[in-house]
Design a protein around this motif. Structure first.
Motif, PDB file in Angstrom:
ATOM      1  N   SER A  12       0.807  -1.282   0.163  1.00  8.58           N
ATOM      2  CA  SER A  12       0.046   0.110   0.127  1.00  8.58           C
ATOM      3  C   SER A  12       0.941   1.362  -0.027  1.00  8.58           C
ATOM      4  CB  SER A  12      -0.946  -0.001   1.358  1.00  8.58           C
ATOM      5  OG  SER A  12      -1.516   1.199   1.375  1.00  8.58           O
ATOM      6  N   SER A  13       1.893   1.192   0.910  1.00  9.01           N
ATOM      7  CA  SER A  13       2.716   2.566   0.945  1.00  9.01           C
ATOM      8  C   SER A  13       3.434   2.627  -0.476  1.00  9.01           C
ATOM      9  CB  SER A  13       3.782   2.182   2.149  1.00  9.01           C
ATOM     10  OG  SER A  13       4.766   1.255   1.895  1.00  9.01           O
ATOM     11  N   SER A  14       4.067   1.496  -1.023  1.00  9.42           N
ATOM     12  CA  SER A  14       4.531   1.799  -2.196  1.00  9.42           C
ATOM     13  C   SER A  14       3.799   2.195  -3.368  1.00  9.42           C
ATOM     14  CB  SER A  14       5.106   0.397  -2.815  1.00  9.42           C
ATOM     15  OG  SER A  14       4.200  -0.443  -3.132  1.00  9.42           O
ATOM     16  N   SER A  15       2.547   1.800  -3.235  1.00  9.52           N
ATOM     17  CA  SER A  15       1.613   2.360  -4.454  1.00  9.52           C
ATOM     18  C   SER A  15       1.424   3.952  -3.999  1.00  9.52           C
ATOM     19  CB  SER A  15       0.136   1.859  -4.063  1.00  9.52           C
ATOM     20  OG  SER A  15      -0.524   2.512  -5.232  1.00  9.52           O
ATOM     21  N   THR A  16       1.295   4.294  -2.950  1.00  7.97           N
ATOM     22  CA  THR A  16       1.057   5.948  -2.491  1.00  7.97           C
ATOM     23  C   THR A  16       2.400   6.603  -2.999  1.00  7.97           C
ATOM     24  OG1 THR A  16      -0.193   5.170  -0.859  1.00  7.97           O
ATOM     25  CG2 THR A  16       0.614   7.451  -0.782  1.00  7.97           C
ATOM     26  N   SER A  17       3.463   5.910  -2.418  1.00  4.59           N
ATOM     27  CA  SER A  17       4.747   6.776  -3.013  1.00  4.59           C
ATOM     28  C   SER A  17       4.889   6.941  -4.568  1.00  4.59           C
ATOM     29  CB  SER A  17       5.956   5.788  -2.451  1.00  4.59           C
ATOM     30  OG  SER A  17       7.217   6.312  -2.594  1.00  4.59           O
ATOM     31  N   SER A  18       4.725   5.898  -5.143  1.00  9.26           N
ATOM     32  CA  SER A  18       4.931   5.852  -6.497  1.00  9.26           C
ATOM     33  C   SER A  18       4.064   6.722  -7.232  1.00  9.26           C
ATOM     34  CB  SER A  18       4.838   4.525  -7.044  1.00  9.26           C
ATOM     35  OG  SER A  18       4.961   4.372  -8.427  1.00  9.26           O
ATOM     36  N   GLY A 127      -4.275   8.939 -11.020  1.00  4.81           N
ATOM     37  CA  GLY A 127      -3.054   8.665 -10.555  1.00  4.81           C
ATOM     38  C   GLY A 127      -2.011   8.928 -11.595  1.00  4.81           C
ATOM     39  N   GLY A 128      -2.488   8.941 -12.812  1.00  8.68           N
ATOM     40  CA  GLY A 128      -1.230   9.246 -14.100  1.00  8.68           C
ATOM     41  C   GLY A 128      -1.033   7.935 -14.455  1.00  8.68           C
ATOM     42  N   ALA A 129      -1.162   7.845 -15.765  1.00  7.03           N
ATOM     43  CA  ALA A 129      -0.938   6.230 -16.304  1.00  7.03           C
ATOM     44  C   ALA A 129       0.692   6.077 -16.184  1.00  7.03           C
ATOM     45  CB  ALA A 129      -1.337   6.439 -17.985  1.00  7.03           C
ATOM     46  N   ALA A 130       1.330   6.921 -16.263  1.00  5.45           N
ATOM     47  CA  ALA A 130       2.899   6.496 -16.181  1.00  5.45           C
ATOM     48  C   ALA A 130       3.673   6.729 -14.788  1.00  5.45           C
ATOM     49  CB  ALA A 130       3.493   7.376 -17.122  1.00  5.45           C
ATOM     50  N   GLY A 131       2.612   6.939 -13.967  1.00  5.36           N
ATOM     51  CA  GLY A 131       3.292   7.273 -12.740  1.00  5.36           C
ATOM     52  C   GLY A 131       3.301   6.293 -11.689  1.00  5.36           C
ATOM     53  N   ARG A 132       2.405   5.175 -11.796  1.00  7.12           N
ATOM     54  CA  ARG A 132       2.345   4.188 -10.719  1.00  7.12           C
ATOM     55  C   ARG A 132       2.553   2.638 -11.438  1.00  7.12           C
ATOM     56  NH1 ARG A 132      -3.363   4.906  -7.541  1.00  7.12           N
ATOM     57  NH2 ARG A 132      -2.820   7.174  -7.000  1.00  7.12           N
ATOM     58  N   PRO A 133       2.858   1.845 -10.408  1.00  7.19           N
ATOM     59  CA  PRO A 133       3.190   0.403 -10.935  1.00  7.19           C
ATOM     60  C   PRO A 133       1.922   0.084 -11.689  1.00  7.19           C
ATOM     61  CG  PRO A 133       3.847   0.824  -8.612  1.00  7.19           C
ATOM     62  CD  PRO A 133       3.091   2.041  -8.974  1.00  7.19           C
ATOM     63  N   LEU A 134       2.300  -1.100 -12.502  1.00  9.68           N
ATOM     64  CA  LEU A 134       1.151  -1.671 -13.158  1.00  9.68           C
ATOM     65  C   LEU A 134       0.040  -2.071 -12.604  1.00  9.68           C
ATOM     66  CD1 LEU A 134       0.486  -2.581 -16.532  1.00  9.68           C
ATOM     67  CD2 LEU A 134       1.379  -4.815 -15.571  1.00  9.68           C
ATOM     68  N   VAL A 135       0.148  -2.861 -11.449  1.00  4.37           N
ATOM     69  CA  VAL A 135      -1.021  -3.118 -10.674  1.00  4.37           C
ATOM     70  C   VAL A 135      -0.558  -2.790  -9.217  1.00  4.37           C
ATOM     71  CG1 VAL A 135      -1.521  -5.023 -11.993  1.00  4.37           C
ATOM     72  CG2 VAL A 135       0.317  -5.267 -10.392  1.00  4.37           C
ATOM     73  N   ASP A 532      10.956  -5.345  -8.183  1.00  5.13           N
ATOM     74  CA  ASP A 532      11.017  -5.279  -6.548  1.00  5.13           C
ATOM     75  C   ASP A 532      10.878  -3.884  -6.185  1.00  5.13           C
ATOM     76  OD1 ASP A 532      10.232  -8.041  -6.760  1.00  5.13           O
ATOM     77  OD2 ASP A 532      12.212  -8.891  -6.112  1.00  5.13           O
ATOM     78  N   LYS A 533      11.905  -3.163  -6.565  1.00  8.05           N
ATOM     79  CA  LYS A 533      12.161  -1.625  -6.194  1.00  8.05           C
ATOM     80  C   LYS A 533      10.739  -0.844  -6.387  1.00  8.05           C
ATOM     81  CE  LYS A 533      17.061  -1.398  -6.319  1.00  8.05           C
ATOM     82  NZ  LYS A 533      18.287  -0.830  -7.014  1.00  8.05           N
ATOM     83  N   LEU A 534      10.244  -1.017  -7.564  1.00  3.52           N
ATOM     84  CA  LEU A 534       9.083  -0.542  -8.101  1.00  3.52           C
ATOM     85  C   LEU A 534       7.946  -0.777  -7.231  1.00  3.52           C
ATOM     86  CD1 LEU A 534       7.803   1.287 -10.402  1.00  3.52           C
ATOM     87  CD2 LEU A 534       7.041  -0.666 -11.423  1.00  3.52           C
ATOM     88  N   ASP A 535       7.827  -2.008  -6.866  1.00  5.57           N
ATOM     89  CA  ASP A 535       6.593  -2.072  -6.014  1.00  5.57           C
ATOM     90  C   ASP A 535       6.933  -1.956  -4.561  1.00  5.57           C
ATOM     91  OD1 ASP A 535       5.405  -3.871  -7.887  1.00  5.57           O
ATOM     92  OD2 ASP A 535       6.127  -5.682  -7.623  1.00  5.57           O
TER      93      ASP A 535
END
Length: 593
Positions: A12-18, A127-135, A532-535
């Motif tokens: 959850s935190s990675s999604s927010t940060s990304s 969230g911006g298409a390019a700004g988040r992990p794929l899922v 893994d870093k992205l997630d």
């Protein structure tokens, strides 16, 4: 459902940060809108103003003065730049006209400002298409030991082509650097009579592509031994237990005619040899030409020799040039599939290209036998992982039994998961509208394909593209279906393989032979590290995308000399890269450079 090594909290935190880090970068279209507004504002010669800083990170607007890449909107006539008539007059009509122009300019500015605010708010929502992990991964609550997670696609709302990569570039054919096919038979290597040292019976082993390359080697070995080759028999006992014979998959007459000036090929042993017990031999792996020349003495005595294995039975390098060229003539010219297989493959290619000139052939080795053999259970449930483990324990000739799945994955030793393949393709710039043909057997895992199909909905297989009638004669035979897949992969605009198996080797080499068609070889170890870093949110999408592209600039299937190793097992396979051997540069005099 997919497995995740991270906890729900960290996901959850990675999604927010990304999201936060990437959404601060406006899209090209957004930057163009800002530039247009700046030009309009610069053209206005009236009114003081308020500057709007378009900050997507919080979806709002901030009033500031000065700075770069900002839009100015003028609201009143407070300063010395008020509109003045060209001719000084006391007429109130002129002042009124000037006031009307100022009012209109301010209203237009307010309208543009409102548009920017609405756009910014919407971008904050998706969230911006390019700004988040794929899922984003959501705890499903019943994942067991492996931490099963449900994947929710977040980019379907705002899919778009990559900002910095023209569509033509991702499909562009590679530069052959002057290399072309050179497999002509030397004049002094033509077979001039029917004299033979004996007959070789070949029992090809493995799946279709392993057998294909092994048969090519057996023709070369027959040439070295001055032997007559009996049409090979195929493996019926491998994982797929396919009963197909050579004549069911390959064009027998074309095979014999193409090679008639190289060796003698017969359908079966002559009557006087049929009752003879053949000399049975498992040839040495990675044997040199001298090994087979020496073995010719045994063949002359026994008259009939049966080779029980064909895989990797001759070295990659150090063979006479005429033998290397012969290997390519067999693999790329003589081993043509039967007409019905060729025609169905061409039909599927035509259907893929309908309405689009491009498609990707994605070789996913996410099959049960491969996952069990490698010990890879990432993206699977606890029950599925245990099933793979049981299979591995029960196959006696698989030596490794206890394997740490996560450790193997981090070392780059696992086939990429469908989700990892989707993230990779997105980072390489392929839009969500891309057509993808899956080159593989039955994929393992109930939910393993969910993430790939969510990001790339145009996913096809031979089952989804062919009609029931077209598949009727092939559907029970995995090697024949694999032959159809081979042709579709060979003709694709881009071939991506996620694990270095026999089909990956066979197809990439054939594509090099056909003019270096674009073939992407993902660096699995580096890619897993970056994903893994992205997630975890330690890098954002833009950083991830740039890293992926940088690391794969030289992994697109372009020309390079085949890599040699300390031993044949550690060097690049001949059929994966037939350069040198079958690809040459020709000078202006028509000679090999």
């Amino acid at each position: 459902m997919v497995a995740s090594s991270s906890s729900p909290a960290s996901s959850s935190s990675s999604s927010t940060s990304s999201s936060s880090s990437a959404s601060s970068v406006p899209s090209i279209a957004h930057r163009r809108r800002l530039a247009d507004v700046e030009r309009d504002a610069a053209a206005a010669d009236s009114c003081g103003g308020v500057m709007i800083d378009d900050d997507d990170s919080d979806g709002g607007t901030t009033e500031r003065r000065g700075g770069h890449n900002k839009a100015f909107f003028f609201a009143n006539r407070r300063n010395n730049h008020t509109c003045k008539p060209r001719v000084v007059s006391s007429s109130a009509v002129v002042d009124r006209a000037c006031w009307v122009r100022n009012a209109v300019a301010c209203l237009l500015g307010a309208a543009v400002l409102l548009g920017l605010v609405v756009t910014s708010s919407r971008r904050g929502a998706v969230g911006g298409a390019a700004g988040r992990p794929l899922v984003r991964r959501v705890d499903a609550g019943d994942g067991g030991v492996l931490g099963w997670r449900e994947e929710i696609n977040l980019t379907a709302v705002a899919r778009r082509p990559p900002d910095d990569q023209p569509m033509t570039q991702i499909w562009m054919k590679l530069d052959s650097e002057g290399y072309t096919k050179c497999i002509e038979r030397p004049k002094n290597r033509y077979r001039i009579n029917s004299a033979t040292a004996g007959y070789i019976i070949v029992n090809a082993n493995g799946g279709l592509n392993q057998m294909r390359m092994g048969i090519s080697d057996m023709v070369a070995i027959a040439k070295l031994m001055n032997a007559t080759l009996v049409i090979p028999t195929l493996d019926h006992k491998s994982f797929w237990t396919d009963p197909s014979d050579f004549k069911d998959i390959f064009d027998v007459e074309h095979f014999k005619e193409t090679l008639e000036d190289d060796i003698m090929i017969v359908d079966s042993l002559p009557p006087k040899y049929k009752r003879m017990k053949p000399y049975i031999k498992a040839p040495k792996s990675w044997a040199k030409a001298s090994y087979y020349r020496a073995f010719t003495r045994t063949l002359k005595k026994a008259k009939v020799v049966k080779f029980t294995h064909t895989d990797s039975r001759i070295v990659n390098n150090g063979l006479p040039p005429s033998i290397q060229r012969l290997r390519c003539r067999v693999n790329y010219e003589a081993l043509r599939y039967k007409q019905e297989i060729e025609e169905l493959g061409n039909t599927l290619v035509d259907r893929l290209r309908n309405g689009s000139n491009h498609y990707i052939a994605l070789h996913l080795r996410y099959e049960k036998d491969m996952l069990s053999f490698t010990g890879c259970s990432h993206n699977l449930t606890h029950q599925e992982a245990e099933e793979l483990r049981e299979m591995r324990l029960n196959v006696q000739h698989w030596k490794e039994k206890e394997i740490n799945s996560e450790e193997r994955r981090l070392q780059g030793g696992c086939p990429m998961t469908p989700r990892e393949a989707a993230v990779f393709l997105k980072a390489m710039g392929y839009p969500s509208s891309t057509k993808i043909y899956i080159v593989a057997g039955e994929l393992y895992g109930v939910h393993s394909m969910d993430a790939l199909k969510a990001e790339y909905p145009n996913v096809y297989t031979h089952y989804s593209l062919a009609t029931v009638n077209e598949l009727e004669s092939l559907k029970l035979y995995q090697n024949r279906l694999a032959a159809v897949d081979y042709n579709v992969a060979l003709q694709s605009d881009v071939f991506v393989y996620t694990y270095d198996g026999n089909m990956a080797k066979a197809v990439q080499g054939h594509r090099r032979y056909e003019g270096f068609r674009k073939t992407i070889n993902p660096d699995r170890q580096k890619l897993v590290e970056l994903i893994d870093k992205l997630d975890k949110g330690t890098i954002n999408w833009n950083e991830f995308e740039n890293e992926v592209k940088m690391h794969h600039e030289s992994r697109l299937g372009g020309p390079y000399q085949r890599l040699s190793g300390r031993s044949p097992r550690q060097e690049e396979y001949f059929y994966a890269n037939p350069l040198p051997g079958c690809l040459c540069k020709i000078n202006t005099q028509g000679q090999v450079a």
